[in-house]
Design a protein around this motif. Sequence first.
Motif, PDB file in Angstrom:
ATOM      1  N   GLU A 133       4.145   8.247  10.175  1.00  0.00           N
ATOM      2  CA  GLU A 133       4.429   8.620  11.349  1.00  0.00           C
ATOM      3  C   GLU A 133       4.692   7.607  12.328  1.00  0.00           C
ATOM      4  O   GLU A 133       5.511   7.588  13.396  1.00  0.00           O
ATOM      5  CB  GLU A 133       3.361   9.770  11.997  1.00  0.00           C
ATOM      6  N   ARG A 134       4.094   6.582  12.340  1.00  0.00           N
ATOM      7  CA  ARG A 134       3.963   5.381  13.413  1.00  0.00           C
ATOM      8  C   ARG A 134       4.988   4.676  13.116  1.00  0.00           C
ATOM      9  O   ARG A 134       5.630   4.084  14.093  1.00  0.00           O
ATOM     10  CB  ARG A 134       2.602   4.642  13.309  1.00  0.00           C
ATOM     11  N   LEU A 135       5.712   4.522  12.030  1.00  0.00           N
ATOM     12  CA  LEU A 135       6.770   3.731  11.437  1.00  0.00           C
ATOM     13  C   LEU A 135       7.877   4.823  11.755  1.00  0.00           C
ATOM     14  O   LEU A 135       8.921   4.302  11.552  1.00  0.00           O
ATOM     15  CB  LEU A 135       6.547   3.395   9.923  1.00  0.00           C
ATOM     16  N   GLY A 136       7.650   6.026  11.958  1.00  0.00           N
ATOM     17  CA  GLY A 136       8.815   6.774  12.023  1.00  0.00           C
ATOM     18  C   GLY A 136       9.696   7.115  10.573  1.00  0.00           C
ATOM     19  O   GLY A 136      10.861   7.414  10.503  1.00  0.00           O
ATOM     20  N   ASP A 137       8.912   6.872   9.435  1.00  0.00           N
ATOM     21  CA  ASP A 137       9.305   7.197   8.097  1.00  0.00           C
ATOM     22  C   ASP A 137       9.065   8.673   7.783  1.00  0.00           C
ATOM     23  O   ASP A 137       8.134   8.719   7.126  1.00  0.00           O
ATOM     24  CB  ASP A 137       8.605   6.333   7.258  1.00  0.00           C
ATOM     25  N   TRP A 138       9.726   9.324   8.412  1.00  0.00           N
ATOM     26  CA  TRP A 138       9.625  11.096   7.979  1.00  0.00           C
ATOM     27  C   TRP A 138       9.833  11.426   6.722  1.00  0.00           C
ATOM     28  O   TRP A 138       9.233  12.321   6.196  1.00  0.00           O
ATOM     29  CB  TRP A 138      10.371  11.759   9.237  1.00  0.00           C
ATOM     30  N   ARG A 139      10.821  10.774   6.006  1.00  0.00           N
ATOM     31  CA  ARG A 139      10.970  11.153   4.741  1.00  0.00           C
ATOM     32  C   ARG A 139       9.602  10.856   4.071  1.00  0.00           C
ATOM     33  O   ARG A 139       9.499  11.592   2.878  1.00  0.00           O
ATOM     34  CB  ARG A 139      12.024  10.258   4.022  1.00  0.00           C
ATOM     35  N   SER A 140       8.947   9.668   3.925  1.00  0.00           N
ATOM     36  CA  SER A 140       7.698   9.695   3.409  1.00  0.00           C
ATOM     37  C   SER A 140       6.659  10.522   3.725  1.00  0.00           C
ATOM     38  O   SER A 140       5.725  10.848   2.907  1.00  0.00           O
ATOM     39  CB  SER A 140       7.266   8.146   3.637  1.00  0.00           C
ATOM     40  N   VAL A 141       6.696  10.804   5.059  1.00  0.00           N
ATOM     41  CA  VAL A 141       5.771  11.638   5.262  1.00  0.00           C
ATOM     42  C   VAL A 141       5.724  13.172   4.397  1.00  0.00           C
ATOM     43  O   VAL A 141       4.769  13.670   4.089  1.00  0.00           O
ATOM     44  CB  VAL A 141       5.737  12.143   6.697  1.00  0.00           C
ATOM     45  N   THR A 142       7.038  13.766   4.567  1.00  0.00           N
ATOM     46  CA  THR A 142       7.302  15.072   3.857  1.00  0.00           C
ATOM     47  C   THR A 142       6.894  14.882   2.335  1.00  0.00           C
ATOM     48  O   THR A 142       6.482  15.674   1.689  1.00  0.00           O
ATOM     49  CB  THR A 142       8.638  15.282   4.107  1.00  0.00           C
ATOM     50  N   ASN A 143       7.439  13.634   1.952  1.00  0.00           N
ATOM     51  CA  ASN A 143       6.988  13.427   0.164  1.00  0.00           C
ATOM     52  C   ASN A 143       5.494  13.361  -0.072  1.00  0.00           C
ATOM     53  O   ASN A 143       5.148  13.998  -0.840  1.00  0.00           O
ATOM     54  CB  ASN A 143       7.512  12.262  -0.355  1.00  0.00           C
ATOM     55  N   LEU A 163       1.752  -2.470  10.102  1.00  0.00           N
ATOM     56  CA  LEU A 163       1.902  -0.966   9.403  1.00  0.00           C
ATOM     57  C   LEU A 163       2.614  -0.942   8.023  1.00  0.00           C
ATOM     58  O   LEU A 163       2.122  -0.112   7.238  1.00  0.00           O
ATOM     59  CB  LEU A 163       2.717  -0.234  10.349  1.00  0.00           C
ATOM     60  N   ARG A 164       3.630  -1.859   7.764  1.00  0.00           N
ATOM     61  CA  ARG A 164       4.372  -1.767   6.423  1.00  0.00           C
ATOM     62  C   ARG A 164       3.261  -2.096   5.255  1.00  0.00           C
ATOM     63  O   ARG A 164       3.162  -1.499   4.402  1.00  0.00           O
ATOM     64  CB  ARG A 164       5.395  -2.829   6.340  1.00  0.00           C
ATOM     65  N   ALA A 165       2.501  -3.251   5.663  1.00  0.00           N
ATOM     66  CA  ALA A 165       1.854  -3.906   4.602  1.00  0.00           C
ATOM     67  C   ALA A 165       0.555  -2.723   4.431  1.00  0.00           C
ATOM     68  O   ALA A 165       0.081  -2.031   3.136  1.00  0.00           O
ATOM     69  CB  ALA A 165       0.944  -4.999   4.793  1.00  0.00           C
ATOM     70  N   ALA A 166       0.091  -1.928   5.389  1.00  0.00           N
ATOM     71  CA  ALA A 166      -1.099  -0.764   5.529  1.00  0.00           C
ATOM     72  C   ALA A 166      -0.165   0.325   4.694  1.00  0.00           C
ATOM     73  O   ALA A 166      -0.913   1.043   3.764  1.00  0.00           O
ATOM     74  CB  ALA A 166      -1.333  -0.346   6.789  1.00  0.00           C
ATOM     75  N   GLN A 167       1.031   0.631   4.905  1.00  0.00           N
ATOM     76  CA  GLN A 167       1.687   1.617   4.129  1.00  0.00           C
ATOM     77  C   GLN A 167       1.648   1.452   2.810  1.00  0.00           C
ATOM     78  O   GLN A 167       1.572   2.373   1.937  1.00  0.00           O
ATOM     79  CB  GLN A 167       3.009   1.827   4.767  1.00  0.00           C
TER      80      GLN A 167
END
Length: 624
Positions: free
Chosen positions: A490-500, A461-465
């Motif tokens: 969302e799958r990574l729980g990186d909600w800051r990146s989601v909002t950005n 997921l990190r590479a895909a992100q």
Amino acid sequence: AMDWTATLGSIRNSRRAPAVALALLALAVYANTVRYQFAYDDFLLIVENPEIQSLRNVGRLFTTGVLDNFHYRALTRLSFALDYAAVGLQPWLYHAENVLLHAVVTLLVYLALRSLGDRAAWLAAALFAVHPVHTEVVANVASRSELLAAALGLAALAQLDRPLRAGILLFLALLAKEQPVVVPALAVVLWSGRGDRLPIRRLAWTLAALLAAVLAFLLILYLVLGHLSWPRYGLLALDNPLALSDPATRVRTALMILGQNLALCFVPSYLSVDYSYPQIPLVRSWLQTRFLLWSSLLVLSLAGAWLARRAHPNVARGLAWFLVAIGPVSNLLAPIGTIRADRLLYLPSIGACLILAEVLQRLIEERRRLGLALAVILMAALGLAAVQRNGVWRDEATVIHSMAVDAPRSARAPFALAQHYARQGNCRAAIPAFQRSLEILPELWLARFKLAVCLETLGDLRAAQEQYRRLFVENSSNSLFAHRLVRVCERLGDWRSVTNAIRRLMVYNPQEARQAGTWLLLANALLRLGDLDQADTAYRRSLELEGSTLAHFNLAGLLVRRGRFAEAAVEYRAARLMGMESEALYEDWALAARKAGDQAAARAIVARGLERFPASRPLKQLLR
């Protein structure tokens, strides 16, 4: 014995014999392709194309473009739809139809050129029938547009003395592909050599009908696609770097390729499935050796045709045919969808075949045995080369192997290999091939997107992100890239990146800012980040645009966290009225009502929940 001799004589004297011989030549050379599988663009245009897999879509085939409105091929798509209705995805019928169409085109070449001399027309058609440069057109089902356009365009040329019929046939040809726009000019080339000299008045009427067909088609093209030329976006950096180069570089490179294509029609020594970036280096200077060599061939050919125009007029007409027919797809006038392709030589090669036929005819007239022997040897050599070249299109694997051999510098070869692996579900093998393609051409967004999909599929997921983020940053108005990035975050729980990502999308794509679902995604991410004020605002904005059960339910949960239980109960009730049914809804709704001090309402909610979910333990505990 006398009867047999008489039979042979009658066949030889029959007008049908030359046509039968031509058809048999065309069928014999390309018959081996009937057993081939789908390959290359066949998957995009047929196998994975739902539009042609139902005759209920026939109307849509004529009112929409292909590949994001890149081009318009209504008649070709209709032929695929009819094949699918007949046999589904059994490739034999598609291939057999291509072979039969090639035989028909061969006969029409003979018919259209007969006004230039019967023997020259037959020899030209025979050479056309067996020429290996036509392998891509006949053996690749997706190239049927070339066959249909050539057949109908030549049929129009065979009807020069019938203006209305010629105009209708040309219009149908253009519905298959745009290249027959040159038919009016080809009509003039043929008219110049007609022995019966079609009256100028009748020619004028015919040209008017042909031009009317072209104008009608251009109007339809503009109404459907919204443009009359290839748009400068998408995969053009890969398929045609000339679309992004300066005019001088484009003209120099196009002239070089024009000389190469002319030579290829006489000596088909190098054929390739792929010529895309950077297989053909661009010509940056007027003094480059490559440019001087191939442009000199063009100049010498023009000079030779001019000098031979009286003694050998068909040489001049053949060269004129080649140059006129290849003009719209030469990149000289304007960039098209590809820098070079063997399939684009299908109609122009008739001119080269006419030149060769003129040479053979003169040899036969002066030294009959030698001329006939050379004609047989040439046709046999071309036919054998075509039969061998056909094998490139046997299936997807052979096409990709050919690309790697014939175009080793191209970014498309590893991209096609990666596509092949991905189609088989082998993402581990596809990933390094996608990466190799991107090393050659980092701007190839489709390769990057599919690389990200493969990485996501394998759980990296990190590479895909990172790949999705790069795509989205380069094209921040693209909803697909944004939502793919959001899903991985969302799958990574990186909600800051989601909002950005969502906020950036709404800035660059105002349409997304008017979508309730986009605001709901933003609100959920803000809620996860603990930004309750912003989440509250986003939920309410989503509900203003379009009410949804999830927005009401999540807003209610937010209000509970803020201690606003009465308002939360109202939102839970709204979610229920919109059709939401779950144990969690009734449990949370009852708790909110109880904490708001409305015990009676809480008991009623629990009772209603138990009617729907009688075995629910949480609701039974609340009732007690």
